[in-house]
Design a protein around this motif. Structure first.
Motif, PDB file in Angstrom:
ATOM      1  N   ASP A  95    -108.320 -63.452 -25.340  1.00  0.00           N
ATOM      2  CA  ASP A  95    -109.691 -64.321 -24.862  1.00  0.00           C
ATOM      3  C   ASP A  95    -110.378 -63.294 -23.931  1.00  0.00           C
ATOM      4  O   ASP A  95    -110.037 -62.309 -23.636  1.00  0.00           O
ATOM      5  CB  ASP A  95    -108.947 -65.476 -24.271  1.00  0.00           C
ATOM      6  CG  ASP A  95    -108.306 -65.380 -23.176  1.00  0.00           C
ATOM      7  OD1 ASP A  95    -108.420 -64.370 -22.205  1.00  0.00           O
ATOM      8  OD2 ASP A  95    -107.276 -66.555 -22.744  1.00  0.00           O
ATOM      9  N   GLY A  96    -111.457 -64.028 -23.306  1.00  0.00           N
ATOM     10  CA  GLY A  96    -112.465 -63.455 -22.588  1.00  0.00           C
ATOM     11  C   GLY A  96    -111.516 -62.996 -21.201  1.00  0.00           C
ATOM     12  O   GLY A  96    -112.088 -61.937 -20.569  1.00  0.00           O
ATOM     13  N   GLU A  97    -110.840 -63.787 -20.534  1.00  0.00           N
ATOM     14  CA  GLU A  97    -110.278 -63.608 -19.695  1.00  0.00           C
ATOM     15  C   GLU A  97    -109.640 -62.294 -19.608  1.00  0.00           C
ATOM     16  O   GLU A  97    -109.530 -61.351 -18.608  1.00  0.00           O
ATOM     17  CB  GLU A  97    -109.313 -64.582 -18.970  1.00  0.00           C
ATOM     18  CG  GLU A  97    -110.251 -65.762 -18.224  1.00  0.00           C
ATOM     19  CD  GLU A  97    -109.293 -66.947 -17.974  1.00  0.00           C
ATOM     20  OE1 GLU A  97    -108.125 -66.748 -17.850  1.00  0.00           O
ATOM     21  OE2 GLU A  97    -109.951 -67.792 -17.354  1.00  0.00           O
ATOM     22  N   GLU A  98    -108.605 -62.235 -20.542  1.00  0.00           N
ATOM     23  CA  GLU A  98    -107.765 -61.002 -20.677  1.00  0.00           C
ATOM     24  C   GLU A  98    -108.533 -59.751 -21.148  1.00  0.00           C
ATOM     25  O   GLU A  98    -108.255 -58.530 -20.599  1.00  0.00           O
ATOM     26  CB  GLU A  98    -106.973 -61.170 -21.953  1.00  0.00           C
ATOM     27  CG  GLU A  98    -106.012 -60.215 -22.251  1.00  0.00           C
ATOM     28  CD  GLU A  98    -104.973 -60.436 -23.414  1.00  0.00           C
ATOM     29  OE1 GLU A  98    -104.028 -59.147 -23.929  1.00  0.00           O
ATOM     30  OE2 GLU A  98    -104.987 -61.477 -24.188  1.00  0.00           O
ATOM     31  N   ASP A 135    -114.595 -62.726 -30.775  1.00  0.00           N
ATOM     32  CA  ASP A 135    -114.653 -64.085 -31.283  1.00  0.00           C
ATOM     33  C   ASP A 135    -115.583 -64.656 -30.469  1.00  0.00           C
ATOM     34  O   ASP A 135    -115.861 -64.683 -29.235  1.00  0.00           O
ATOM     35  CB  ASP A 135    -113.394 -64.670 -31.409  1.00  0.00           C
ATOM     36  CG  ASP A 135    -113.352 -65.860 -32.430  1.00  0.00           C
ATOM     37  OD1 ASP A 135    -114.114 -66.187 -32.832  1.00  0.00           O
ATOM     38  OD2 ASP A 135    -112.252 -66.532 -32.155  1.00  0.00           O
ATOM     39  N   LEU A 136    -116.173 -65.948 -31.089  1.00  0.00           N
ATOM     40  CA  LEU A 136    -117.056 -66.691 -30.336  1.00  0.00           C
ATOM     41  C   LEU A 136    -116.345 -67.946 -29.681  1.00  0.00           C
ATOM     42  O   LEU A 136    -116.244 -68.272 -28.613  1.00  0.00           O
ATOM     43  CB  LEU A 136    -118.180 -67.326 -31.302  1.00  0.00           C
ATOM     44  CG  LEU A 136    -119.238 -68.310 -30.639  1.00  0.00           C
ATOM     45  CD1 LEU A 136    -119.895 -67.496 -29.442  1.00  0.00           C
ATOM     46  CD2 LEU A 136    -120.026 -68.972 -31.798  1.00  0.00           C
ATOM     47  N   GLN A 137    -115.522 -68.362 -30.460  1.00  0.00           N
ATOM     48  CA  GLN A 137    -114.463 -69.555 -29.844  1.00  0.00           C
ATOM     49  C   GLN A 137    -113.137 -69.051 -29.525  1.00  0.00           C
ATOM     50  O   GLN A 137    -112.364 -68.822 -30.337  1.00  0.00           O
ATOM     51  CB  GLN A 137    -114.630 -70.718 -30.952  1.00  0.00           C
ATOM     52  CG  GLN A 137    -116.033 -71.332 -31.214  1.00  0.00           C
ATOM     53  CD  GLN A 137    -115.837 -72.374 -32.104  1.00  0.00           C
ATOM     54  OE1 GLN A 137    -115.482 -72.098 -33.450  1.00  0.00           O
ATOM     55  NE2 GLN A 137    -116.292 -73.552 -31.855  1.00  0.00           N
ATOM     56  N   MET A 138    -112.982 -69.269 -28.259  1.00  0.00           N
ATOM     57  CA  MET A 138    -111.605 -68.658 -27.662  1.00  0.00           C
ATOM     58  C   MET A 138    -111.309 -69.714 -26.323  1.00  0.00           C
ATOM     59  O   MET A 138    -112.256 -70.096 -26.029  1.00  0.00           O
ATOM     60  CB  MET A 138    -111.535 -67.401 -27.185  1.00  0.00           C
ATOM     61  CG  MET A 138    -112.003 -66.316 -28.352  1.00  0.00           C
ATOM     62  SD  MET A 138    -111.970 -64.484 -27.617  1.00  0.00           S
ATOM     63  CE  MET A 138    -113.469 -64.778 -26.591  1.00  0.00           C
ATOM     64  N   GLN A 154    -119.661 -67.080 -22.826  1.00  0.00           N
ATOM     65  CA  GLN A 154    -119.433 -66.918 -21.400  1.00  0.00           C
ATOM     66  C   GLN A 154    -119.189 -65.582 -21.040  1.00  0.00           C
ATOM     67  O   GLN A 154    -119.256 -64.802 -20.078  1.00  0.00           O
ATOM     68  CB  GLN A 154    -118.150 -67.997 -21.027  1.00  0.00           C
ATOM     69  CG  GLN A 154    -118.438 -69.320 -21.096  1.00  0.00           C
ATOM     70  CD  GLN A 154    -117.224 -70.224 -20.758  1.00  0.00           C
ATOM     71  OE1 GLN A 154    -116.189 -69.865 -21.482  1.00  0.00           O
ATOM     72  NE2 GLN A 154    -117.368 -71.262 -20.170  1.00  0.00           N
ATOM     73  N   THR A 155    -118.342 -64.884 -22.000  1.00  0.00           N
ATOM     74  CA  THR A 155    -117.899 -63.603 -21.886  1.00  0.00           C
ATOM     75  C   THR A 155    -119.060 -62.615 -22.081  1.00  0.00           C
ATOM     76  O   THR A 155    -119.192 -61.490 -21.349  1.00  0.00           O
ATOM     77  CB  THR A 155    -116.716 -63.016 -22.727  1.00  0.00           C
ATOM     78  OG1 THR A 155    -115.665 -64.146 -22.550  1.00  0.00           O
ATOM     79  CG2 THR A 155    -116.108 -61.711 -22.477  1.00  0.00           C
ATOM     80  N   VAL A 156    -120.073 -62.785 -22.938  1.00  0.00           N
ATOM     81  CA  VAL A 156    -121.032 -62.094 -23.081  1.00  0.00           C
ATOM     82  C   VAL A 156    -121.986 -62.010 -21.887  1.00  0.00           C
ATOM     83  O   VAL A 156    -122.406 -61.022 -21.298  1.00  0.00           O
ATOM     84  CB  VAL A 156    -121.823 -62.376 -24.385  1.00  0.00           C
ATOM     85  CG1 VAL A 156    -123.542 -62.020 -24.219  1.00  0.00           C
ATOM     86  CG2 VAL A 156    -121.394 -62.065 -25.557  1.00  0.00           C
ATOM     87  N   ARG A 157    -122.137 -63.118 -21.271  1.00  0.00           N
ATOM     88  CA  ARG A 157    -122.763 -63.206 -20.088  1.00  0.00           C
ATOM     89  C   ARG A 157    -122.345 -62.398 -18.842  1.00  0.00           C
ATOM     90  O   ARG A 157    -122.978 -61.689 -18.358  1.00  0.00           O
ATOM     91  CB  ARG A 157    -123.135 -64.898 -19.336  1.00  0.00           C
ATOM     92  CG  ARG A 157    -123.962 -65.536 -20.590  1.00  0.00           C
ATOM     93  CD  ARG A 157    -123.934 -66.745 -19.958  1.00  0.00           C
ATOM     94  NE  ARG A 157    -124.599 -67.732 -20.503  1.00  0.00           N
ATOM     95  CZ  ARG A 157    -124.306 -69.130 -21.117  1.00  0.00           C
ATOM     96  NH1 ARG A 157    -122.984 -69.735 -20.487  1.00  0.00           N
ATOM     97  NH2 ARG A 157    -125.024 -69.895 -21.977  1.00  0.00           N
ATOM     98  N   ALA A 189    -130.116 -63.909 -27.061  1.00  0.00           N
ATOM     99  CA  ALA A 189    -130.922 -63.806 -25.804  1.00  0.00           C
ATOM    100  C   ALA A 189    -129.734 -63.743 -24.597  1.00  0.00           C
ATOM    101  O   ALA A 189    -130.477 -63.390 -23.493  1.00  0.00           O
ATOM    102  CB  ALA A 189    -131.365 -65.368 -25.576  1.00  0.00           C
ATOM    103  N   GLU A 190    -128.502 -64.113 -24.578  1.00  0.00           N
ATOM    104  CA  GLU A 190    -127.768 -63.727 -23.779  1.00  0.00           C
ATOM    105  C   GLU A 190    -127.430 -62.086 -23.716  1.00  0.00           C
ATOM    106  O   GLU A 190    -126.422 -62.056 -22.676  1.00  0.00           O
ATOM    107  CB  GLU A 190    -126.425 -64.594 -24.168  1.00  0.00           C
ATOM    108  CG  GLU A 190    -126.655 -66.133 -23.960  1.00  0.00           C
ATOM    109  CD  GLU A 190    -127.104 -66.330 -22.247  1.00  0.00           C
ATOM    110  OE1 GLU A 190    -126.504 -65.723 -21.206  1.00  0.00           O
ATOM    111  OE2 GLU A 190    -127.795 -67.412 -22.239  1.00  0.00           O
TER     112      GLU A 190
END
Length: 136
Positions: A39-42, A59-62, A69-72, A100-101
């Motif tokens: 996931d984004g945190e890891e 992945d988009l949905q994690m 959120q991770t892209v930002r 856009a992000e």
């Protein structure tokens, strides 16, 4: 122009998909997967340890921290890393919002190996001439 090796990270909460993507990329000349994250945190934890890839396939949905959120966070903390979002969703509004992000590419999970390789190369080389679903 590509370097000797494009360094990648794969982030997806589905282990089988993540491992399959890693195996696919390992067959592409000039590319290597540095690490995987669930996931984004890891992913951010691994980046904080100095493991900086050139391109992240995510992945988009994690859970915990999703792709958007991770892209930002990546745009703010690691602006040189290219991000390709991988998802089952193909709504134009979603793709535009990701662009856009700060996402550099978007692939559907049913993309062909050639599309995956092409999207990685295009994102790495910042090529805006690729098809909309391959590179933003």
């Amino acid at each position: 122009m590509t370097p000797a090796t494009i360094r990648l990270a794969v982030t997806d909460d589905h282990i089988l998909f993540r491992k399959g993507l890693r195996a696919l990329i390992s067959g592409f000349p000039g590319m290597e997967v540095l690490f995987e994250a669930g996931d984004g945190e890891e992913l951010l934890q691994r980046l904080d340890q100095g493991n900086l890839p050139d391109v992240i396939l995510m992945d988009l949905q994690m859970p915990n921290l999703d792709g958007l959120q991770t892209v930002r966070l990546l745009r703010a903390q690691y602006p040189r890393i290219r991000v390709i979002i991988i998802s089952m969703h193909d709504e134009p509004e979603l793709i535009e919002s990701l662009k856009a992000e700060g996402a550099h590419g978007y692939l559907l999970k049913n993309a062909s190996p050639e599309e995956v390789r092409g999207a990685i190369l295009a994102a790495y080389n910042n090529n805006e001439s690729r098809p909309a679903l391959a590179t933003l």
